[in-house]
Design a protein around this motif. Structure first.
Motif, PDB file in Angstrom:
ATOM      1  N   LEU A  52      -6.589  -2.216  -7.727  1.00 18.69           N
ATOM      2  CA  LEU A  52      -8.114  -1.645  -7.154  1.00 18.69           C
ATOM      3  C   LEU A  52      -8.404  -0.057  -6.473  1.00 18.69           C
ATOM      4  CD1 LEU A  52      -9.993  -4.762  -7.386  1.00 18.69           C
ATOM      5  CD2 LEU A  52      -9.489  -3.331  -9.544  1.00 18.69           C
ATOM      6  N   ILE A  53      -8.347  -0.162  -5.028  1.00 10.63           N
ATOM      7  CA  ILE A  53      -8.639   0.583  -4.317  1.00 10.63           C
ATOM      8  C   ILE A  53      -7.852   2.411  -5.180  1.00 10.63           C
ATOM      9  CG2 ILE A  53      -7.835   1.476  -1.920  1.00 10.63           C
ATOM     10  CD1 ILE A  53      -9.023  -1.235  -1.123  1.00 10.63           C
ATOM     11  N   HIS A  54      -6.186   2.319  -5.760  1.00  7.65           N
ATOM     12  CA  HIS A  54      -5.333   2.567  -5.127  1.00  7.65           C
ATOM     13  C   HIS A  54      -5.882   3.721  -6.660  1.00  7.65           C
ATOM     14  CE1 HIS A  54      -3.522   3.535  -2.003  1.00  7.65           C
ATOM     15  NE2 HIS A  54      -2.811   2.464  -1.380  1.00  7.65           N
ATOM     16  N   THR A  55      -6.265   2.557  -8.104  1.00  6.54           N
ATOM     17  CA  THR A  55      -6.162   2.691  -9.459  1.00  6.54           C
ATOM     18  C   THR A  55      -7.462   3.290  -9.324  1.00  6.54           C
ATOM     19  OG1 THR A  55      -7.018   0.788  -9.475  1.00  6.54           O
ATOM     20  CG2 THR A  55      -4.728   1.122  -9.897  1.00  6.54           C
ATOM     21  N   HIS A  56      -8.765   3.641  -8.617  1.00  7.25           N
ATOM     22  CA  HIS A  56      -9.903   3.645  -8.673  1.00  7.25           C
ATOM     23  C   HIS A  56      -9.340   5.296  -8.243  1.00  7.25           C
ATOM     24  CE1 HIS A  56     -13.642   5.643  -6.513  1.00  7.25           C
ATOM     25  NE2 HIS A  56     -14.028   4.634  -7.806  1.00  7.25           N
ATOM     26  N   TYR A  57      -8.741   5.880  -6.956  1.00  8.61           N
ATOM     27  CA  TYR A  57      -8.368   7.061  -6.431  1.00  8.61           C
ATOM     28  C   TYR A  57      -7.834   7.838  -7.580  1.00  8.61           C
ATOM     29  CZ  TYR A  57     -10.829   6.429  -1.504  1.00  8.61           C
ATOM     30  OH  TYR A  57     -11.366   5.731  -0.865  1.00  8.61           O
ATOM     31  N   GLY A  58      -6.625   7.277  -7.599  1.00 11.72           N
ATOM     32  CA  GLY A  58      -5.863   8.285  -8.478  1.00 11.72           C
ATOM     33  C   GLY A  58      -7.200   8.561 -10.315  1.00 11.72           C
ATOM     34  N   PHE A  59      -7.976   7.734 -10.743  1.00 14.29           N
ATOM     35  CA  PHE A  59      -8.166   7.083 -11.107  1.00 14.29           C
ATOM     36  C   PHE A  59      -9.430   8.882 -11.719  1.00 14.29           C
ATOM     37  CE2 PHE A  59     -11.060   6.635 -15.376  1.00 14.29           C
ATOM     38  CZ  PHE A  59     -10.135   5.967 -16.144  1.00 14.29           C
ATOM     39  N   THR A  60      -9.893   8.838 -10.663  1.00 13.49           N
ATOM     40  CA  THR A  60     -11.203  10.109 -10.049  1.00 13.49           C
ATOM     41  C   THR A  60     -10.461  11.225  -9.364  1.00 13.49           C
ATOM     42  OG1 THR A  60     -11.312   8.615  -7.984  1.00 13.49           O
ATOM     43  CG2 THR A  60     -12.790   8.073 -10.547  1.00 13.49           C
ATOM     44  N   ALA A  61      -8.899  11.278  -9.631  1.00 11.67           N
ATOM     45  CA  ALA A  61      -8.571  12.506  -8.294  1.00 11.67           C
ATOM     46  C   ALA A  61      -9.261  13.570  -8.941  1.00 11.67           C
ATOM     47  CB  ALA A  61      -7.334  12.900  -8.582  1.00 11.67           C
ATOM     48  N   THR A  62      -9.421  14.976  -8.692  1.00 11.85           N
ATOM     49  CA  THR A  62      -9.728  15.935  -8.805  1.00 11.85           C
ATOM     50  C   THR A  62      -9.234  16.933  -8.313  1.00 11.85           C
ATOM     51  OG1 THR A  62     -12.032  16.005  -7.309  1.00 11.85           O
ATOM     52  CG2 THR A  62     -11.850  15.325  -9.745  1.00 11.85           C
ATOM     53  N   GLY A  63      -9.576  18.361  -8.563  1.00 10.01           N
ATOM     54  CA  GLY A  63      -8.052  19.662  -7.853  1.00 10.01           C
ATOM     55  C   GLY A  63      -6.879  19.692  -7.708  1.00 10.01           C
ATOM     56  N   GLY A  64      -6.702  19.248  -8.760  1.00  8.99           N
ATOM     57  CA  GLY A  64      -5.253  19.967  -8.558  1.00  8.99           C
ATOM     58  C   GLY A  64      -4.555  18.972  -8.289  1.00  8.99           C
ATOM     59  N   PRO A  65      -3.171  19.394  -7.516  1.00  8.96           N
ATOM     60  CA  PRO A  65      -2.317  18.579  -6.768  1.00  8.96           C
ATOM     61  C   PRO A  65      -2.469  18.202  -6.259  1.00  8.96           C
ATOM     62  CG  PRO A  65      -1.256  20.457  -8.738  1.00  8.96           C
ATOM     63  CD  PRO A  65      -2.398  20.122  -8.768  1.00  8.96           C
ATOM     64  N   SER A 101       0.511  -0.879   0.065  1.00  9.73           N
ATOM     65  CA  SER A 101      -0.367   0.064  -0.257  1.00  9.73           C
ATOM     66  C   SER A 101       0.989   1.769  -0.662  1.00  9.73           C
ATOM     67  CB  SER A 101      -0.304  -0.291   1.365  1.00  9.73           C
ATOM     68  OG  SER A 101      -1.587   1.496   1.664  1.00  9.73           O
ATOM     69  N   ALA A 102       1.302   1.923   0.955  1.00  7.09           N
ATOM     70  CA  ALA A 102       2.654   2.577   1.003  1.00  7.09           C
ATOM     71  C   ALA A 102       3.798   2.552   0.107  1.00  7.09           C
ATOM     72  CB  ALA A 102       3.584   2.598   2.167  1.00  7.09           C
ATOM     73  N   THR A 103       4.149   1.616  -1.006  1.00  3.86           N
ATOM     74  CA  THR A 103       4.565   2.445  -2.364  1.00  3.86           C
ATOM     75  C   THR A 103       4.061   1.597  -3.496  1.00  3.86           C
ATOM     76  OG1 THR A 103       5.370  -0.361  -2.206  1.00  3.86           O
ATOM     77  CG2 THR A 103       7.094   0.900  -0.592  1.00  3.86           C
ATOM     78  N   LEU A 104       3.454   0.777  -3.998  1.00  2.00           N
ATOM     79  CA  LEU A 104       2.952   0.530  -5.133  1.00  2.00           C
ATOM     80  C   LEU A 104       2.016   0.972  -5.433  1.00  2.00           C
ATOM     81  CD1 LEU A 104       2.594  -3.448  -6.323  1.00  2.00           C
ATOM     82  CD2 LEU A 104       0.567  -2.334  -6.731  1.00  2.00           C
ATOM     83  N   GLY A 105       0.704   1.193  -3.980  1.00  2.00           N
ATOM     84  CA  GLY A 105      -0.656   1.407  -4.434  1.00  2.00           C
ATOM     85  C   GLY A 105      -0.768   3.089  -4.653  1.00  2.00           C
ATOM     86  N   SER A 106       0.524   3.965  -3.236  1.00  4.19           N
ATOM     87  CA  SER A 106       0.441   5.169  -3.716  1.00  4.19           C
ATOM     88  C   SER A 106       1.226   5.503  -4.607  1.00  4.19           C
ATOM     89  CB  SER A 106       0.535   5.377  -1.948  1.00  4.19           C
ATOM     90  OG  SER A 106       2.108   5.414  -2.225  1.00  4.19           O
ATOM     91  N   GLY A 107       1.972   5.249  -5.203  1.00  2.88           N
ATOM     92  CA  GLY A 107       2.809   4.839  -6.508  1.00  2.88           C
ATOM     93  C   GLY A 107       1.407   5.524  -7.460  1.00  2.88           C
ATOM     94  N   ALA A 108       1.214   3.685  -7.421  1.00  3.38           N
ATOM     95  CA  ALA A 108       0.299   4.086  -8.527  1.00  3.38           C
ATOM     96  C   ALA A 108      -0.771   5.145  -8.957  1.00  3.38           C
ATOM     97  CB  ALA A 108      -1.088   2.226  -8.725  1.00  3.38           C
ATOM     98  N   THR A 109      -1.686   5.378  -7.821  1.00  3.98           N
ATOM     99  CA  THR A 109      -2.472   6.645  -6.831  1.00  3.98           C
ATOM    100  C   THR A 109      -2.103   8.105  -7.966  1.00  3.98           C
ATOM    101  OG1 THR A 109      -3.726   5.782  -5.245  1.00  3.98           O
ATOM    102  CG2 THR A 109      -3.835   7.537  -5.506  1.00  3.98           C
TER     103      THR A 109
END
Length: 283
Positions: A230-243, A125-133
């Motif tokens: 799945l969780i991290h890619t969804h959060y990244g794919f739906t991210a809004t609001g700039g950096p 979660s701390a490496t692979l997931g957060s990097g994907a997000t």
């Protein structure tokens, strides 16, 4: 209608609206997960180069962080620390009642069933997931995902499914490394640091290391890897609001994936070991 009734009606309406949005969000999330998983075979066959690139990036890192920041190094270090901690606490606690000879049993039992899956999930979660997000979120706010759609490239298979496939491919060697690191750390601490006989440690370790438990441990690790991606890619794919929005998405993804990791280990442990425990200790 009085002002109190109007206010009560307004609050009820807002609560129903919030509940409706929450239900819609859960439904959209489930549909996203199903679509991402269903597209994995096609994504691997249509984008093999991207999949291989992600496998290398996930496992070993990239650039200057390749030697210290890759998922393999983080997972190995964390599980090694956990294995040493279990050995230290186990030898000390068992020594208080005169059965420190069973330190090898603790290493074979706790690492496989509980410690290694949980620690590996946290590291993923701390490496692979957060990097994907972060990567997918940066693509979203930079309109790169919209650019893929304009070039007739479906973004979910190319961006999401390839990362899930890469995570599934890399989890087997990564988790093998994690288990080996925890086993070696436990043996080194017990035999070299505390001076226990190597033959005694190996006897109890091999006696209580159940191959079926190891197989189920790998199933847990694979499930955790898929869930984290799945969780991290969804959060990244739906991210809004700039950096700032991407940073918030990473934080929410990490929190949600950590909850998922613990739940997976808890439910699998209850299903497999909740009744008899699949364990017998006799003199």
């Amino acid at each position: 209608m009085t002002l109190a009734q109007i206010g009560k009606f307004g609050r009820t309406r807002r609560q129903l609206s919030a509940f409706s949005r929450a239900v819609d969000d859960v439904g959209n999330r489930i549909l996203f997960y199903i679509k991402a998983i269903a597209e994995i075979p096609g994504a691997v066959t249509r984008h093999p180069g991207e999949t291989l690139r992600l496998v290398a990036e996930i496992s070993m890192g990239s650039g200057a962080l390749a030697m210290i920041g890759g998922t393999a190094a983080i997972v190995a270090f964390m599980t090694m620390s956990t294995g040493s901690t279990i050995a230290i606490q186990g030898f000390s606690s068992l020594g208080n009642i005169g059965i420190e000879a069973l330190s090898g049993f603790l290493s074979a039992f706790i690492n496989v069933r509980i410690a290694a899956p949980v620690i590996a999930g946290i590291a993923l979660s701390a490496t692979l997931g957060s990097g994907a997000t972060a990567q997918i979120g940066a693509m979203r706010i930079a309109e790169e995902i919209d650019a893929l759609e304009s070039m007739a490239v479906r973004p979910v298979p190319y961006v999401v499914s390839t990362r899930i496939a890469a995570g599934m491919i890399t989890i087997v060697p990564l988790y093998s490394l994690a288990l080996m690191a925890s086993f070696l750390a436990g043996r080194f601490t017990t035999v070299v640091v505390f001076g226990q006989s190597p033959g005694l440690y190996d006897h109890y370790f091999s006696t209580f290391l159940n191959p079926v438990d190891v197989a189920w441990s790998f199933v847990q690790a694979l499930t955790i890897a898929v869930l984290v991606m799945l969780i991290h890619t969804h959060y990244g794919f739906t991210a809004t609001g700039g950096p700032a929005g991407v940073g918030a998405a990473v934080g929410r993804g990490v929190r949600m994936s950590l909850i998922g990791v613990v739940l997976v280990v808890l439910l699998v442990s209850l299903a497999l070991y909740g009744g008899t425990g699949n364990f017998h200790l006799s003199g």
